[in-house]
Design a protein around this motif. Structure first.
Motif, PDB file in Angstrom:
ATOM      1  N   THR A  81       2.285   1.336   5.263  1.00 50.75           N
ATOM      2  CA  THR A  81       0.878   1.654   5.069  1.00 50.75           C
ATOM      3  C   THR A  81       0.030   0.437   5.427  1.00 50.75           C
ATOM      4  OG1 THR A  81       0.917   0.943   2.761  1.00 50.75           O
ATOM      5  CG2 THR A  81       1.450   3.261   3.202  1.00 50.75           C
ATOM      6  N   GLY A 135      -2.741   5.045   5.774  1.00 52.08           N
ATOM      7  CA  GLY A 135      -1.801   5.023   4.669  1.00 52.08           C
ATOM      8  C   GLY A 135      -2.211   5.886   3.499  1.00 52.08           C
ATOM      9  N   ALA A 136      -3.516   6.107   3.312  1.00 53.23           N
ATOM     10  CA  ALA A 136      -3.997   6.985   2.246  1.00 53.23           C
ATOM     11  C   ALA A 136      -4.018   8.428   2.743  1.00 53.23           C
ATOM     12  CB  ALA A 136      -5.393   6.559   1.799  1.00 53.23           C
ATOM     13  N   PRO A 137      -3.879   9.406   1.849  1.00 54.41           N
ATOM     14  CA  PRO A 137      -3.928  10.817   2.270  1.00 54.41           C
ATOM     15  C   PRO A 137      -5.283  11.157   2.893  1.00 54.41           C
ATOM     16  CG  PRO A 137      -3.001  10.624   0.074  1.00 54.41           C
ATOM     17  CD  PRO A 137      -3.549   9.276   0.412  1.00 54.41           C
ATOM     18  N   VAL A 161       1.742  17.732   1.617  1.00 50.74           N
ATOM     19  CA  VAL A 161       1.363  16.480   2.262  1.00 50.74           C
ATOM     20  C   VAL A 161       2.285  16.262   3.459  1.00 50.74           C
ATOM     21  CG1 VAL A 161       1.169  13.980   2.035  1.00 50.74           C
ATOM     22  CG2 VAL A 161       0.502  15.471   0.130  1.00 50.74           C
ATOM     23  N   GLN A 217      -3.011  17.608   3.246  1.00 48.09           N
ATOM     24  CA  GLN A 217      -3.328  16.211   3.504  1.00 48.09           C
ATOM     25  C   GLN A 217      -2.294  15.606   4.444  1.00 48.09           C
ATOM     26  OE1 GLN A 217      -3.534  14.844  -0.669  1.00 48.09           O
ATOM     27  NE2 GLN A 217      -5.725  14.502  -0.335  1.00 48.09           N
ATOM     28  N   THR A 243       3.598  13.746   6.178  1.00 48.93           N
ATOM     29  CA  THR A 243       3.696  12.315   6.462  1.00 48.93           C
ATOM     30  C   THR A 243       4.077  12.129   7.923  1.00 48.93           C
ATOM     31  OG1 THR A 243       4.344  11.787   4.197  1.00 48.93           O
ATOM     32  CG2 THR A 243       4.843  10.147   5.891  1.00 48.93           C
ATOM     33  N   VAL A 262      -0.661  11.821   5.661  1.00 52.12           N
ATOM     34  CA  VAL A 262      -0.506  10.380   5.465  1.00 52.12           C
ATOM     35  C   VAL A 262       0.091   9.803   6.739  1.00 52.12           C
ATOM     36  CG1 VAL A 262       0.704   8.573   4.197  1.00 52.12           C
ATOM     37  CG2 VAL A 262      -0.236  10.543   2.966  1.00 52.12           C
TER      38      VAL A 262
END
Length: 320
Positions: A197, A208-210, A141, A188, A143, A190
């Protein structure tokens, strides 16, 4: 259509993007490679206009909109831009030189938000942010934490959707190209805004969500090499690209650009799309060109519309 045609300054200093409705019309299938070609009469400058192509392949169709970038030993960063194709807008990639003061994902995103594309047909809706940072978790993930000023553009909902996917594609491409993420797993992204978020990106997309790459965002026809403005040595010029029409024909043309900017047809041929998933939608050919300024055009051929050409992508380059 270039950035200058799509964007204009508001009195507030914000950039307004004027775009037509951008429905998601592209299917998920993606694969092609291999081509056949019939060059037109050769060059008049004494060079040999040889064309080398490969044979079509077959196989099952992949189910993603674009293959993830592979590890790249060069220091160039993959950066995605928004560009027009017919009446819709899609994502196109360029490899760009970026400073090495930041990690590869941050550097690629900063270029996406602050630089101009090499190709004048592309644009970016993003603004240069005061703050930008990225990190990668062990679960693949990415970010991205960016300041709110990056969103200071007035976009409609469809263009906002493409802008967010532009960020997702660029972040995942940069991570994969640098070997920082496992491309065999789902990736993903974010997006945090000022560390939080829930921000409404471009006043349309809740962040804010993946998020993952969206099927259908990548351009139907896409020239990868040569890039816009590339200078190449005289002789064999290698051309490669990608299309999202497996099994269909692509038509390529090379125009010679004269000193007065007039363009004359120079070489042309056809590429047959492959259904082999291992080719990741790549097509390739080689042409022998003498010194001069050229424009390459590649397009889909629709036999149902009298072999009309659609989804044209073009690149200008110079042979020394």
């Amino acid at each position: 259509m270039g950035k200058s045609q799509l964007m204009e300054k508001h009195p507030t200093g914000k950039v307004q993007v004027r775009a037509a409705l951008l429905p998601l019309v592209l299917g998920a299938a993606l694969a092609l490679s291999g081509c056949i070609a019939d060059p037109q009469p050769g060059p008049t400058d004494g060079g040999n206009a040889a064309v080398s192509t490969s044979a079509p392949a077959t196989g099952e169709l992949p189910t993603t909109s674009a293959p993830l970038e592979t590890t790249n030993a060069s220091n160039k960063a993959p950066v995605y831009w928004v560009g027009r194709s017919n009446d819709d807008f899609f994502l196109y990639r360029e490899f760009r030189d970026v400073p090495d003061q930041e990690n590869p994902v941050t550097s690629a995103l900063r270029a996406m938000m602050s630089e101009e594309p090499l190709d004048p047909d592309f644009f970016t809706p993003w603004q240069n942010p005061k703050e930008l940072a990225t990190s990668i978790s062990g679960k693949n993930v990415i970010t991205v934490d960016v300041s709110a000023d990056a969103f200071n553009s007035n976009l409609d909902a469809d263009t906002a959707d493409r802008a967010i996917q532009q960020l997702v594609f660029t972040a995942t491409a940069a991570g994969a190209s640098a070997g920082l993420i496992d491309s065999n797993q789902q990736l993903q992204v974010v997006v945090l805004v000022d560390g939080h978020t829930g921000y409404l990106g471009f006043d349309h997309i809740r962040l804010g969500a993946p998020m993952s790459r969206s099927t259908g965002m990548v351009a139907p026809v896409w020239i990868i090499d040569p890039q816009e403005g590339t200078e190449l040595p005289e002789g064999v010029v290698k051309i490669n690209g990608r299309s999202t029409s497996p099994g269909n024909k692509l038509r390529w043309r090379i125009l010679r650009v004269e000193g007065n900017s007039d363009k004359t047809s120079y070489l042309s041929g056809e590429v047959t799309a492959s259904a082999d998933p291992s080719q990741s939608g790549i097509f390739a050919l080689s042409v022998n060109l003498g010194p001069g300024k050229y424009e390459l055009r590649v397009s889909r051929i629709l036999s149902t519309q009298g072999d009309s050409e659609v989804n044209v992508d073009s690149r200008g380059f110079v042979v020394r």
